[in-house]
Structures are given as structure tokens and as C-alpha cells.
Design an enzyme around this catalytic site. Structure first.
Site, PDB file in Angstrom:
ATOM      1  N   GLY A 177       0.797  -1.231   0.000  1.00  0.00           N
ATOM      2  CA  GLY A 177       0.000   0.000   0.000  1.00  0.00           C
ATOM      3  C   GLY A 177       0.825   1.275   0.000  1.00  0.00           C
ATOM      4  N   GLY A 180       3.100   2.384  -2.078  1.00  0.00           N
ATOM      5  CA  GLY A 180       3.526   2.970  -3.358  1.00  0.00           C
ATOM      6  C   GLY A 180       5.026   2.869  -3.544  1.00  0.00           C
ATOM      7  N   GLY A 238       6.423   0.408  -5.021  1.00  0.00           N
ATOM      8  CA  GLY A 238       6.714  -0.316  -6.268  1.00  0.00           C
ATOM      9  C   GLY A 238       6.844  -1.815  -6.090  1.00  0.00           C
ATOM     10  N   SER A 239       5.953  -2.408  -5.275  1.00  0.00           N
ATOM     11  CA  SER A 239       6.082  -3.851  -5.027  1.00  0.00           C
ATOM     12  C   SER A 239       5.847  -4.668  -6.301  1.00  0.00           C
ATOM     13  CB  SER A 239       5.142  -4.299  -3.918  1.00  0.00           C
ATOM     14  OG  SER A 239       3.831  -3.895  -4.194  1.00  0.00           O
ATOM     15  N   SER A 240       4.960  -4.204  -7.187  1.00  0.00           N
ATOM     16  CA  SER A 240       4.693  -4.974  -8.415  1.00  0.00           C
ATOM     17  C   SER A 240       5.939  -5.021  -9.292  1.00  0.00           C
ATOM     18  CB  SER A 240       3.564  -4.338  -9.219  1.00  0.00           C
ATOM     19  OG  SER A 240       2.441  -4.168  -8.427  1.00  0.00           O
ATOM     20  N   ALA A 291       9.059  -4.414  -8.350  1.00  0.00           N
ATOM     21  CA  ALA A 291      10.163  -5.105  -7.656  1.00  0.00           C
ATOM     22  C   ALA A 291       9.983  -6.624  -7.772  1.00  0.00           C
ATOM     23  CB  ALA A 291      10.232  -4.678  -6.186  1.00  0.00           C
ATOM     24  N   ASP A 311      10.011   2.728 -12.079  1.00  0.00           N
ATOM     25  CA  ASP A 311      10.053   1.845 -10.909  1.00  0.00           C
ATOM     26  C   ASP A 311      10.819   0.558 -11.227  1.00  0.00           C
ATOM     27  OD1 ASP A 311       8.033   1.284 -12.715  1.00  0.00           O
ATOM     28  OD2 ASP A 311       6.433   1.139 -11.238  1.00  0.00           O
TER      29      ASP A 311
HETATM   30  O1  PMV Z   1       2.362   5.782  -7.886  1.00  0.00           O
HETATM   31  P1  PMV Z   1       3.747   5.371  -8.224  1.00  0.00           P
HETATM   32  O2  PMV Z   1       4.696   5.455  -7.059  1.00  0.00           O
HETATM   33  O3  PMV Z   1       3.810   4.073  -8.926  1.00  0.00           O
HETATM   34  O4  PMV Z   1       4.318   6.465  -9.246  1.00  0.00           O
HETATM   35  C1  PMV Z   1       3.683   6.785 -10.446  1.00  0.00           C
HETATM   36  C2  PMV Z   1       4.530   7.733 -11.233  1.00  0.00           C
HETATM   37  C3  PMV Z   1       3.923   8.202 -12.539  1.00  0.00           C
HETATM   38  O5  PMV Z   1       4.866   9.088 -13.162  1.00  0.00           O
HETATM   39  C4  PMV Z   1       2.649   9.000 -12.277  1.00  0.00           C
HETATM   40  C5  PMV Z   1       3.604   7.047 -13.476  1.00  0.00           C
HETATM   41  C6  PMV Z   1       4.808   6.427 -14.134  1.00  0.00           C
HETATM   42  O6  PMV Z   1       4.686   5.277 -14.582  1.00  0.00           O
HETATM   43  O7  PMV Z   1       5.865   7.058 -14.265  1.00  0.00           O
END
Ligand code: PMV
Length: 322
Positions: free
Chosen positions: A106, A108, A110-112, A114, A155
Site C-alpha cells: 500500500g 507505493g 513499487g512492489s509490483s 520489484a 520503478d
Molecule cells: O504511484 P507510483 O509510485 O507508482 O508512481 C507513479 C509515477 C507516474 O509518473 C505517475 C507514473 C509512471 O509510470 O511514471
């Protein structure tokens, strides 16, 4: 039983979110909260996944059925990564995959991405394929796009390369600009953001007000270029100002929310060089760049708004074997 254990870091966007989806650069740092995957050859012909952090337990399918029939939400990236690797490098051996995360899906962090990177790296090791970092990035990024359709890949790059990187969408440029001498404080807003939904909202806004939104993206690009320079010079005061300016532009895009704004204001009032949301917005985390003597004050200030502090170190190592 042959097995490998692989670990990849979570990430935080320092500057440049959203604009990076439209071809602009961003700065992202890997954090020392990691996701680990153990992959074992079972001697059978099935794909078996245990990912308790995302409520997947003993999920099992014949290898030949990968990508077909139903996939639980928490297994989507791992299953697709195995399928993509199998289609590219071909193997028939059954696998047991077990994930273990040091951070909540939850946040954010980037667990998917990673977990996708871990799977590709682990399979390349277990089947003794020599994949370069760029090969791992490319196949992992393809997997992420297959599953979620959008995403710049920042990510994925962070999980592969680690450190702090200057990144252009799709991996067109990936430049390590490591500098470990900064102090980041991360505050979790308590709500999980729906990144794809927010990316779609920004796309809609751009359709309606193209000139304005493209102007914002152009301004963000300048901030990222300046931020890169400030980071290389360890000029934290100016890096912090750049974060503040980036936050103004993100608010103009409409992706910040009241809770994040309160946490950001509190951090600034307690002496942060700068603070902003990190990632898509709409929830997840904010980050503050702190002078060494203000760490305690800023943590308390963020907590006083109801934010939860997540202890991290930035510029962590990219995907590796344990
Ligand atoms: O919500 P996060 O931490 O996955 O970040 C998204 C970042 C964006 O620039 C909005 C989308 C992307 O893929 O770069």
C-alpha cells in the site's frame, strides 16, 4: 532441490512524476526496504506461488496454463513475468516461488515492479542465462506494460539498477547519479493511491487543456535537470527548493490531496529544505529533505498531522542475489 533467492529494492520518486509518462526525465531513488523472492525447481510441471503479503497462498497452475484461466490479482505480475521469461528463453521445469516483502504493497514503493524484476533475475540465475541489467529491465518493463498497460518504467529501472537514477521513459536514458549524503524522511498518508486511475485523469486533463498541461510538464523537465545538477553538487538547499516547486506543479495538475498537503506543510514548517508528494499522488507517501539537525523535528511534525513515518535509506542497491 535447486533454489535461488533474489532481492530488489522499493523506490521513491524524487522529482518528475507524471511528466515522465510523456517523455520527460525524472529522478528516482531505490530504498532499503526490499522485496525478496525464493525460486525453487520442484521436479514437477506446475507453477506454484506463495505471496502472503498480497494474500496469495498455494496458487498453483500447470506451466502450460500460464496466462490462461483466472489469475488472482496479487499473482498477476509474477505469473506474467514467468510466462514472458518462458516464452523468450523456454524451460519446462516446475517452479515454486515464495515472496517476502519488507514493505506494505500500500505504500507505493513499487512492489509490483520489484517482484517482476526479482522473478526475471531469479529465472535468469536458476536457468543460467546471462542476462544484462538492460535485458532484465526490458523483459520486466514489457511484463509491467502487459499487466497494467501504462507506466514509464521508472520503478522497474530503480529495482534493477538501484542507487539514484536519472531516467527517461522506456529506459531511453538511465544514468546513475548516486549521492548518499542526503536525509529523506518519508511519511505515509494512510491511503493507497490508484496509480493507473490518476495517470488516466492526468491524460484526460491534458486532452482538455493541452497547452496548460504540456506547459507544466515542460516546467517539471527543467526542475529535474536542475535537481540532477544540485544532487551532483550536494546542494541540498536548492534541491529542496526544487522539490517545493515540483509540488506546486503537481498541485496544478490536480494530483495532490489535502492530507499530503498538510504533511508537506508541516515538514517545511519544521525546517525541511523541501517536501513534496512522491509518485502518482492521491495518497501513498510524501517525502521531505531534511537538514541533519532537523530530522527529529520534521518526523514529529509529520506525525502530528496523522502521517506515519517509514524509516528508509535512499540510494539502496539494485536487484541482487542473497
Ligand atoms: O504511484 P507510483 O509510485 O507508482 O508512481 C507513479 C509515477 C507516474 O509518473 C505517475 C507514473 C509512471 O509510470 O511514471
Amino acid at each position: 532441490m535447486k533454489e535461488v533467492v533474489v532481492s530488489a529494492p522499493g523506490k521513491l520518486m524524487l522529482l518528475g512524476e507524471h511528466a515522465v509518462v510523456y517523455g520527460k526525465p525524472c529522478l528516482v531513488t531505490a530504498v532499503n526496504k526490499r522485496l525478496n523472492i525464493k525460486v525453487s525447481l520442484t521436479g514437477g510441471r506446475d507453477f506454484i506461488l506463495n505471496a502472503p503479503d498480497v494474500s496469495v497462498r498455494s496458487y498453483k497452475k500447470p506451466l502450460a496454463m500460464l496466462g490462461r484461466a483466472e489469475t488472482p490479482k496479487g499473482a498477476a505480475f509474477v505469473e506474467k513475468a514467468v510466462l514472458n521469461f518462458k516464452e523468450r528463453y523456454s524451460f519446462e521445469e516446475g517452479l515454486l516461488l515464495e515472496t517476502d516483502s519488507e514493505f506494505s504493497s500500500g505504500f507505493g514503493f513499487g512492489s509490483s515492479s520489484a517482484s517482476t524484476v526479482c522473478v526475471i533475475k531469479a529465472l535468469s540465475e536458476i536457468f543460467e542465462r546471462k542476462l544484462s541489467k538492460k535485458d532484465i529491465f526490458d523483459l520486466s518493463y514489457k511484463t509491467v506494460l502487459d499487466v497494467q498497460k501504462t507506466g514509464s518504467g521508472f520503478d522497474v529501472a530503480s529495482a534493477v539498477y538501484g542507487g539514484t537514477i536519472y531516467f527517461v521513459a522506456g529506459g531511453e536514458e538511465i544514468e546513475r547519479i548516486d549521492n548518499k549524503s542526503f536525509n529523506l524522511i518519508v511519511g505515509y498518508s494512510g491511503t493507497k493511491a490508484d496509480t493507473s486511475e490518476i495517470v488516466r485523469e492526468v491524460a484526460k486533463k491534458r486532452e482538455e487543456e493541452k497547452e496548460k498541461v504540456d506547459g507544466i510538464f515542460a516546467a517539471i523537465e527543467i526542475l529535474v535537470e536542475n535537481g540532477k545538477k544540485f544532487m551532483l553538487e550536494s546542494d541540498w538547499e536548492n534541491f529542496g527548493k526544487t522539490m517545493n516547486e515540483n509540488q506546486v506543479l503537481l498541485s496544478q495538475l490536480g494530483v495532490s490531496i489535502g492530507k499530503l498537503d498538510h504533511m508537506i506543510d508541516a515538514a517545511r514548517n519544521a525546517g525541511a529544505y523541501g517536501a513534496k508528494l512522491s509518485g502518482a499522488g492521491g495518497g501513498d507517501c510524501m517525502l521531505a529533505l531534511s537538514p541533519p539537525d532537523k530530522l527529529g523535528d520534521i518526523r514529529k511534525a509529520i506525525e502530528s498531522t496523522g502521517g506515519k513515518i517509514i524509516d528508509i535509506e535512499a540510494s539502496a542497491e539494485g536487484v541482487n542475489m542473497l
